[in-house]
Design an enzyme around this catalytic site. Structure first.
Site, mmCIF file in Angstrom:
data_model
loop_
_atom_site.group_PDB
_atom_site.id
_atom_site.type_symbol
_atom_site.label_atom_id
_atom_site.label_comp_id
_atom_site.label_asym_id
_atom_site.label_seq_id
_atom_site.Cartn_x
_atom_site.Cartn_y
_atom_site.Cartn_z
ATOM 1 N N THR A 168 12.019 -5.744 -5.327
ATOM 2 C CA THR A 168 10.947 -5.677 -4.331
ATOM 3 C C THR A 168 9.795 -4.775 -4.764
ATOM 4 O O THR A 168 8.630 -5.135 -4.638
ATOM 5 C CB THR A 168 11.494 -5.207 -2.978
ATOM 6 O OG1 THR A 168 12.534 -6.087 -2.555
ATOM 7 C CG2 THR A 168 10.394 -5.177 -1.923
ATOM 8 N N GLY A 207 6.638 -4.267 -9.092
ATOM 9 C CA GLY A 207 5.215 -4.320 -9.394
ATOM 10 C C GLY A 207 4.443 -3.151 -8.822
ATOM 11 O O GLY A 207 3.524 -2.626 -9.460
ATOM 12 N N ASP A 208 4.801 -2.732 -7.612
ATOM 13 C CA ASP A 208 4.116 -1.603 -6.985
ATOM 14 C C ASP A 208 4.384 -0.303 -7.746
ATOM 15 O O ASP A 208 3.489 0.536 -7.905
ATOM 16 C CB ASP A 208 4.563 -1.451 -5.531
ATOM 17 C CG ASP A 208 4.166 -2.637 -4.679
ATOM 18 O OD1 ASP A 208 3.175 -3.310 -5.014
ATOM 19 O OD2 ASP A 208 4.847 -2.899 -3.672
ATOM 20 N N GLY A 267 0.814 -1.208 0.000
ATOM 21 C CA GLY A 267 0.000 0.000 0.000
ATOM 22 C C GLY A 267 0.847 1.257 0.000
ATOM 23 O O GLY A 267 0.616 2.184 -0.788
ATOM 24 N N LYS A 272 10.387 -10.408 -17.812
ATOM 25 C CA LYS A 272 11.280 -9.997 -18.886
ATOM 26 C C LYS A 272 10.546 -9.776 -20.204
ATOM 27 O O LYS A 272 11.100 -9.181 -21.131
ATOM 28 C CB LYS A 272 12.381 -11.039 -19.079
ATOM 29 C CG LYS A 272 13.345 -11.126 -17.895
ATOM 30 C CD LYS A 272 14.435 -12.151 -18.149
ATOM 31 C CE LYS A 272 15.396 -12.223 -16.964
ATOM 32 N NZ LYS A 272 16.467 -13.235 -17.183
ATOM 33 N N GLN A 273 9.302 -10.256 -20.288
ATOM 34 C CA GLN A 273 8.507 -10.074 -21.513
ATOM 35 C C GLN A 273 7.702 -8.779 -21.500
ATOM 36 O O GLN A 273 6.916 -8.535 -22.413
ATOM 37 C CB GLN A 273 7.572 -11.267 -21.715
ATOM 38 C CG GLN A 273 8.294 -12.605 -21.806
ATOM 39 C CD GLN A 273 9.343 -12.636 -22.889
ATOM 40 O OE1 GLN A 273 9.086 -12.241 -24.025
ATOM 41 N NE2 GLN A 273 10.539 -13.098 -22.550
#
Length: 300
Positions: free
Chosen positions: A241, A244-245, A40, A216-217
């Site tokens: 880490t 994605g966030d 978050g 990697k794609q």
């Protein structure tokens, strides 16, 4: 347009290791660092650094004031970030190996005290058309998603960490944007091939938009009618880490600014690549100015 990020706040304890610890094994770390984290918090900071007006809602214990300070320093409104001295702050134990890959153990703490009255109070402050971003590190997620949808907010979900309760959640029908990776895509759709994941999710949740990150794609975007792709960038991998966030925050920030899908994917992908080239979680997230001015090359 305002963005509400109702999500976790963690104190991250990061250990550099030669390899991930195995069952029955004791290993020594080569370095230990503490960072402000939680999906978050990371997403809220990414939203703010991506140019969005973002409000973070969540709870920390008495030892978590540093998390509120980090949010505020990053331009996030903390009016709905509450200190509860009766519970410990959530925390994570993170192992990072030499290639930058990580494995994480999370203790929920105050993140698991998010209750319906708190959610009602926060969501009531927002208007139709505002965006609500969620992930699966808080309690009463189903209630929060449904409450935001009934308020007229546009719901975005990063379904991480994925579990059985989330897979079977009736609240997923309210989600407009699924921002997820291949593992989460498989868990929600039962499919492994990227295009099949998108098609299955569109069938289960008509009208949804799928933003599927593929390592990697790169990333695949699908709204049920059109698709778009974007690759990654050539950077040294230090710590994945917050990758994605960072992507999720920049994607929604750019979407809220009205940028095209192609430009949004470009900026979010570049921001995520810059983040993995630096240590830490929230500390690694770049600003939109850095993303727009840093010259890095697309990977072949």
């Amino acid at each position: 347009m305002k963005i509400l990020s109702l999500g976790s706040l963690n104190l991250d304890h990061v250990y550099a290791v030669d390899h991930f610890v195995r069952a029955g094994e004791t290993i020594a770390s080569t370095k230990m660092e503490n960072f402000c984290g939680g999906k978050g918090l990371n997403q809220s900071i990414a939203l703010s650094r991506g140019g969005a007006q973002v409000f973070h809602a969540g709870r920390v214990g008495a030892d978590g004031e540093v998390l509120r300070e980090r949010l505020a320093q990053s331009g996030v409104d903390t009016a709905y970030t509450v200190v509860d001295p009766t519970v410990p702050t959530g925390h994570a134990i993170i192992q990072v190996e030499p290639k930058g890959q990580n494995c994480i153990i999370i203790f929920g703490g105050a993140n698991q005290t998010i209750d319906p009255p708190f959610i009602d109070d926060v969501v009531s402050q927002f208007e139709q058309g505002d965006i609500a971003l969620f992930q699966n590190e808080i309690s009463n997620l189903d209630y929060a998603i449904e409450r935001a949808a009934k308020q007229g907010m546009q719901v975005a979900l990063n379904p991480s960490p994925i579990n059985e309760a989330l897979r079977n959640s009736p609240s997923l029908k309210y989600v407009k944007w699924f921002i997820l990776n291949e593992i989460e895509g498989y868990e929600l759709s039962g499919e492994k091939e990227p295009q099949a994941i998108c098609e299955a999710l569109h069938k289960k949740y008509p009208g949804s938009i799928v933003v599927l990150t593929l390592g990697k794609q790169g990333v695949l975007y699908s709204d049920g009618t059109t698709t778009a792709r974007h690759g990654i960038y050539n950077v040294p991998v230090v710590d994945t880490t917050a990758a994605g966030d960072t992507f999720a925050g920049f994607f929604l920030a750019c979407t809220a600014r009205g940028l095209s899908v192609e430009r949004t994917l470009e900026l979010a992908s570049k921001a995520s690549s810059l983040a993995v080239s630096r240590p830490g979680a929230s500390d690694s997230i770049p600003t939109i100015e850095e993303v727009e001015t840093t010259d890095i090359q697309r990977a072949e």
